[in-house]
Design an enzyme around this catalytic site. Structure first.
Site, PDB file in Angstrom:
ATOM      1  N   TYR A   1      10.468 -12.169 -18.508  1.00 24.26           N
ATOM      2  CA  TYR A   1       9.996 -11.658 -19.749  1.00 24.26           C
ATOM      3  C   TYR A   1      11.353 -11.001 -20.619  1.00 24.26           C
ATOM      4  CZ  TYR A   1       5.201 -12.059 -18.344  1.00 24.26           C
ATOM      5  OH  TYR A   1       3.740 -12.805 -17.690  1.00 24.26           O
TER       6      TYR A   1
ATOM      7  N   MET B   1       4.485  -8.858 -13.012  1.00 25.15           N
ATOM      8  CA  MET B   1       3.332  -7.957 -12.387  1.00 25.15           C
ATOM      9  C   MET B   1       3.339  -8.545 -10.876  1.00 25.15           C
ATOM     10  SD  MET B   1      -0.697  -8.138 -13.460  1.00 25.15           S
ATOM     11  CE  MET B   1      -0.647  -7.332 -15.142  1.00 25.15           C
TER      12      MET B   1
ATOM     13  N   ARG C   1      -5.929  26.895   6.297  1.00 22.38           N
ATOM     14  CA  ARG C   1      -6.319  25.631   6.487  1.00 22.38           C
ATOM     15  C   ARG C   1      -7.422  25.702   7.489  1.00 22.38           C
ATOM     16  NH1 ARG C   1      -2.809  20.054   6.704  1.00 22.38           N
ATOM     17  NH2 ARG C   1      -3.489  20.411   8.869  1.00 22.38           N
TER      18      ARG C   1
ATOM     19  N   LYS D   1      -3.700   9.897  12.601  1.00 22.30           N
ATOM     20  CA  LYS D   1      -4.721   9.947  11.690  1.00 22.30           C
ATOM     21  C   LYS D   1      -4.352   9.075  10.757  1.00 22.30           C
ATOM     22  CE  LYS D   1      -2.413  14.109   9.785  1.00 22.30           C
ATOM     23  NZ  LYS D   1      -2.224  15.528  10.256  1.00 22.30           N
TER      24      LYS D   1
END
Ligand SMILES: *Cc1c(COP(=O)(O)O)cnc(C)c1O
Length: 336
Positions: A241, A288, A125, A31
């Site tokens: 940076y 980033m 569940r 799954k």
């Protein structure tokens, strides 16, 4: 970035779990797109290793799995909640796991046929309650597999034995051909928990569901990032940076296409990447979309090569406080 898959580790993990399942067969939970690794990649490997029974959560997942294996070997854990789903299952020969009296009626009214049944033995569940099991609607079903699911098999708690006892009581009333209880962790609880079929997921993909498995389960998912540039620094050159790293002398570095936007580096308190088992320490601030690493230990590294992000699931889980399940399934969101 890309996600490398160690196919032999995946096959070996299944064989190990199958051996540990004793006289039971190990199936495979695939799954969530094969726990984030890609169902299209993991299903053929598992099929070739010998897996017969595959479990998905949704009908929409069954379709891609059915490209690789006969449809009747696919079980849909959420079951068929309406006629459309039941008819889809009947038309394609995919079997629902029936979880309620409503689902049992829908299945029968849509034409029925061989199906599976889930019993809730203490997780609240999905599944039939213990009282539902003896309902005539259930007795009328043609049941291949009757199963239940363990809530806490990764812990040594009384709930395991209680769920085993309740499962046995329910199974005794169900006219099924086969019975199943254990997930990855449950396999390690011993023979009583194995029945005819076990249903590992996490540990197929490298998760250490219980400490006893460590050393036998191999890493399967290996996130990788490309080397986009190599550079030679001189003493005094600053990196990234805010110049958080300054070269103390001449050194070779590489710019890697991996940054905090990829969402994985924050999980890694170990500040290095790997190439050919050699460590490449991260230098300065991560950007980033880029990271700069010291490649002094890997002189052969070339632009265009791929470096590995250390991703030992147990280790990263301990450091990040994310579960091994989450660490696997988040991979698929970003990496292809
Ligand atoms: C996900 C799932 C499994 C596999 O569990 P793991 O802990 O990943 O081994 C087995 N059975 C059912 C019903 C599941 O939902």
């Amino acid at each position: 970035m890309r996600l490398a898959l160690d196919q032999s580790a995946l096959a070996e993990n299944w064989r190990y779990l199958n051996r540990m399942s004793g006289s039971a067969q190990a199936g495979a939970a695939v799954k969530a797109d094969g726990y984030g690794l890609g169902a299209d990649r993991v299903v053929p490997v598992l099929r070739d290793a010998g897996v017969q029974d595959f479990f998905v959560a949704h009908w929409s997942e069954a379709h891609s799995v059915a490209r690789h294996i006969p449809a009747h070997r696919i079980s849909v854990l959420h079951g068929a909640v309406n006629r459309e789903e039941a008819e889809y299952g009947i038309r394609h020969g995919i079997r629902p796991v029936i979880n309620s009296l409503h689902q049992a009626r829908v299945w029968q009214e849509s034409g029925g046929g061989l199906c599976h049944v889930m019993v809730d033995s203490g997780m609240s569940r999905l599944g039939l309650s213990l009282e539902d099991v003896s309902d005539p609607v259930i007795a009328a079903l043609d049941i291949d597999l009757a199963m239940s699911h363990l809530a806490s098999a990764d812990e040594d708690v009384a709930q395991n034995a209680l769920q085993l006892e309740r499962s046995r009581a329910a199974f005794a009333q169900l006219p099924a051909r086969r019975f199943s209880l254990a997930n990855s962790a449950g396999i390690m609880l011993g023979r009583d928990y194995h029945f005819d079929l076990t249903r590992p997921g996490l540990s197929l993909y490298g998760g250490i569901a219980r400490p006893e498995m460590a050393g036998n389960i191999r890493q399967v998912a290996i996130p990788q990032a490309a080397v986009i540039q190599k550079r030679r620094l001189q003493a005094g050159d600053s990196v990234g940076y805010n110049a958080r790293f300054v070269a103390p002398g001449p050194m070779n570095v590489a710019v890697i296409s991996l940054g905090y936007a990829d969402g994985l580096l924050r999980l890694q308190q170990t500040p290095y990447l790997e190439f050919d088992r050699k460590k490449l320490p991260v230098l300065g601030n991560i950007s980033m979309d880029m990271t700069i690493v010291d490649i002094g230990q890997a002189p052969d590294l070339r632009e265009g090569d791929w470096v590995n992000l250390p991703y030992d699931l147990r280790m990263v889980s301990d450091r990040s406080q994310l579960s091994q399940y989450e660490l696997l399934t988040i991979l698929g969101l970003r990496l292809r």
